[in-house]
Design a protein around this motif. Structure first.
Motif, PDB file in Angstrom:
ATOM      1  N   PHE A  60      90.186  65.441  -9.199  1.00 42.61           N
ATOM      2  CA  PHE A  60      89.992  64.540  -8.164  1.00 42.61           C
ATOM      3  C   PHE A  60      90.997  63.445  -8.048  1.00 42.61           C
ATOM      4  CE2 PHE A  60      85.326  65.928  -8.195  1.00 42.61           C
ATOM      5  CZ  PHE A  60      85.641  66.965  -7.185  1.00 42.61           C
ATOM      6  N   HIS A  94      97.119  64.878   6.307  1.00 44.03           N
ATOM      7  CA  HIS A  94      95.769  64.887   6.016  1.00 44.03           C
ATOM      8  C   HIS A  94      95.535  63.361   5.646  1.00 44.03           C
ATOM      9  CE1 HIS A  94      92.668  64.423   3.018  1.00 44.03           C
ATOM     10  NE2 HIS A  94      91.989  65.170   3.631  1.00 44.03           N
ATOM     11  N   MET A 255      83.207  69.663  12.382  1.00 44.42           N
ATOM     12  CA  MET A 255      82.209  68.888  11.785  1.00 44.42           C
ATOM     13  C   MET A 255      80.942  69.554  12.237  1.00 44.42           C
ATOM     14  SD  MET A 255      83.149  65.241  13.403  1.00 44.42           S
ATOM     15  CE  MET A 255      84.871  64.680  12.876  1.00 44.42           C
ATOM     16  N   GLY A 259      78.997  70.570   8.944  1.00 39.85           N
ATOM     17  CA  GLY A 259      77.948  69.616   8.725  1.00 39.85           C
ATOM     18  C   GLY A 259      76.449  70.289   9.060  1.00 39.85           C
ATOM     19  N   ILE A 321      73.954  73.378  -2.934  1.00 44.20           N
ATOM     20  CA  ILE A 321      74.091  74.457  -2.049  1.00 44.20           C
ATOM     21  C   ILE A 321      74.888  75.600  -2.113  1.00 44.20           C
ATOM     22  CG2 ILE A 321      72.751  72.856  -0.564  1.00 44.20           C
ATOM     23  CD1 ILE A 321      75.279  72.548   1.164  1.00 44.20           C
ATOM     24  N   GLY A 325      82.215  73.241  -5.008  1.00 45.79           N
ATOM     25  CA  GLY A 325      82.232  72.232  -4.034  1.00 45.79           C
ATOM     26  C   GLY A 325      83.715  71.557  -4.064  1.00 45.79           C
ATOM     27  N   ARG A 328      91.260  73.177  -4.991  1.00 46.88           N
ATOM     28  CA  ARG A 328      92.699  72.897  -4.963  1.00 46.88           C
ATOM     29  C   ARG A 328      93.571  73.956  -5.310  1.00 46.88           C
ATOM     30  NH1 ARG A 328      89.305  69.635  -2.890  1.00 46.88           N
ATOM     31  NH2 ARG A 328      89.152  67.545  -3.554  1.00 46.88           N
ATOM     32  N   GLY A 387      81.964  67.218  -3.463  1.00 43.81           N
ATOM     33  CA  GLY A 387      83.537  67.139  -3.946  1.00 43.81           C
ATOM     34  C   GLY A 387      83.861  65.849  -4.489  1.00 43.81           C
ATOM     35  N   GLY A 388      85.162  65.515  -4.150  1.00 51.40           N
ATOM     36  CA  GLY A 388      85.694  64.230  -4.535  1.00 51.40           C
ATOM     37  C   GLY A 388      87.094  63.741  -4.271  1.00 51.40           C
ATOM     38  N   ARG A 391      89.501  63.962  -0.887  1.00 51.36           N
ATOM     39  CA  ARG A 391      89.027  64.939   0.055  1.00 51.36           C
ATOM     40  C   ARG A 391      87.557  64.713   0.177  1.00 51.36           C
ATOM     41  NH1 ARG A 391      93.634  68.036   2.041  1.00 51.36           N
ATOM     42  NH2 ARG A 391      91.734  68.739   3.535  1.00 51.36           N
ATOM     43  N   ILE A 394      83.557  63.795   4.428  1.00 49.10           N
ATOM     44  CA  ILE A 394      83.332  62.813   5.229  1.00 49.10           C
ATOM     45  C   ILE A 394      82.085  62.655   5.786  1.00 49.10           C
ATOM     46  CG2 ILE A 394      84.050  62.320   7.499  1.00 49.10           C
ATOM     47  CD1 ILE A 394      86.869  63.041   7.251  1.00 49.10           C
TER      48      ILE A 394
END
Ligand code: HEM
Length: 455
Positions: A60, A94, A255, A259, A321, A325, A328, A387-388, A391, A394
């Motif tokens: 990360f 990015h 999104m 999401g 889930i 997650g 790279r 994640g971390g 990235r 959001i």
């Protein structure tokens, strides 16, 4: 160059096992090969699974130019999201895009979405009849989709708003739920009635309506609007450029994709946990009764719902889930986790195994929300559902807020019971979802003098 050890079977067998039943495979790999191991996945090469906080920290915090996430995401989601989105970009592009998108997702801003989420939840739960058995995943998916349509797209009840809302819902359900997304080689358009052709048709219809909405909204005053599309219509980069129609379309569809089913699956597990564990449910309700009582749930209640906050974090630890997650792809040979990994290898956050480490979590196989009480921000290399690094998801604050509001409104207002003694993990596309939804019986409105958001 060297890769960590892993199963010796053919890549096709490893892929089938990983896609259909990841948990037994991951547990077997950890037992046989240790904290870091390699799986060979057809079409995408060597995947190195990281399960140790130290290794996740390396991934990360490593150089973004070497650890590409966008490239990996694009091959899976690009056909639907398009390529002008934060999800599929890498490097400077990015970072610049992420900087533009972050302000609308700030924790404080999110408070605006409490009322929207509560009202959508109460309307949906209000349609349940006493004695009805609901498939919880379908219910939560409806709720999270409606929340995105209102909070992200800013759609209202006008005829145009409803039409676009229906198209986006169909894209979310049919397009994103398709297993073809997992196999880019099958994404061939052989006409409107072929499996991928059908999805292409839905994308085209949705795009037409979405572009029309974007053009219309550019001409409307934005003051007083708090939906994410309205906020993104105003952002400008360092050179003063606004997002183009295509960039805006790609971000909004991302999104919806990122999401909707994610949060819905987290919620379905949260209901399963609360209803399977009477002590936990009693604590959740005692807190709701004390903090919210008979008032409608509002943003001022949320910071005081400490047990609920810990319960949501523990649900995402115990029942992530997704088995992984955040991945790279290495753009050059790199030392990571004690191995000299060759360029082209993908490294991934194996959160399922990380979250069950006995050296990180006491009684890791027990569901205990108390472990997160008073822990506002869990260690970013030990709890990684989002994640971390640069990235990290959001939508983290959005998703946690949404989960808490839905749970508070439903558990505070309705009596529910699981209709099955145990709920297994079921693979649903990318997700590890509760088998059968789970099926939950609605006993009726909660029998007590005060309730959360109802009565
Ligand atoms: C429980 C719900 C959710 C979970 C578990 C989740 C998980 C994740 C994970 C694991 C990543 C990859 C992070 C990485 O590569 O390190 C991610 C990225 C992302 N998520 Fe979420 N997510 C959720 C909800 C949401 C929501 C509600 C939104 C927006 C409305 C969202 C938008 C995004 C975006 C745009 C990215 C790409 C970020 C980037 O590449 O810079 N997610 N999410």
């Amino acid at each position: 160059m060297s890769l960590p050890p892993g199963p010796q079977s053919a890549a096709i067998f490893q892929t089938i096992r990983y896609v259909t039943k990841p948990i037994p495979l991951l547990e077997e790999c950890r037992a046989k090969h240790g904290d870091i191991f390699t799986l060979k996945l057809v079409g995408s090469g060597d995947w190195v699974f990281l399960t140790k906080p130290e290794h996740l920290k390396e991934m990360f915090t490593g150089e973004p130019e070497v650890l590409h996430a966008g490239e990996a995401n694009k091959s899976v989601f690009g056909a639907i999201t398009g390529s002008s989105t934060v999800l599929t970009m890498d490097d400077k592009e990015h970072l610049a895009r992420r900087r533009l998108l972050l302000p609308p997702f700030h924790g404080e801003r999110m408070q605006e979405y409490v009322d929207i989420t509560r009202d959508i939840t109460l309307a949906r739960a209000g349609s349940w009849g006493a004695g009805q058995v609901v498939t919880m995943q379908a219910e939560t998916q409806r709720m999270t989709c409606d929340v995105i349509l209102r909070a992200v797209f800013g759609l209202d009840d006008s005829a145009d708003g409803k039409r676009l809302g229906d198209l986006l819902t169909r894209l979310a359900e049919i397009g994103l739920g398709s297993p073809i997304l997992l196999v880019p080689a099958l994404q061939i358009d052989l006409g409107r009635f072929s499996p991928w052709g059908k999805i292409v048709h839905i994308i085209e219809q949705t795009d037409e309506a979405l572009y029309a909405e974007i053009r219309r909204r550019r001409t409307e005053p934005i003051e007083g609007k708090s939906d994410i599309m309205s906020l993104l219509l105003q952002v400008k980069d360092e050179e003063g450029n606004q997002l183009s129609d295509k960039e805006l379309r790609d971000e909004l569809v991302t999104m919806l994709l990122a999401g909707h089913e994610t949060t819905a699956t987290g919620l379905a597990w949260a209901f399963e946990r609360a209803l399977a564990l009477p002590d936990v449910l009693a604590k959740l309700r005692a807190e709701l009764d004390t903090v919210v009582g008979s008032e409608p749930l509002s943003r001022s209640h949320l910071p005081k719902l400490e047990y609920l906050d810990a319960f949501v974090k523990e649900t995402l630890r115990f029942r992530p889930i997704m088995p992984i997650g955040g991945s790279r792809k290495l753009t050059r040979d790199t030392k990571l986790g004690g191995y000299d990994l060759p360029a082209g290898t993908t490294v991934t956050n194996c959160l399922y195994l990380l979250h069950r480490r006995p050296d990180v979590y006491d009684d890791a196989d027990e569901f205990r929300p108390e472990r997160f009480i008073g822990v506002k921000t869990p260690n970013p290399y030990e709890w990684t559902p989002f994640g971390g690094g640069i990235r990290r998801c959001i939508g983290l604050a959005f998703a946690l807020l949404e989960m808490k509001v839905v749970l508070a409104a439903v558990l505070g207002g309705w009596d529910l019971e699981l209709t099955v003694p145990e709920v297994a993990v079921e693979r649903r596309g990318f997700f590890m979802a509760p088998e059968g939804g789970p099926p939950i019986r609605v006993v009726g409105p909660r029998r007590r003098t005060s309730s959360t958001g109802v009565g």
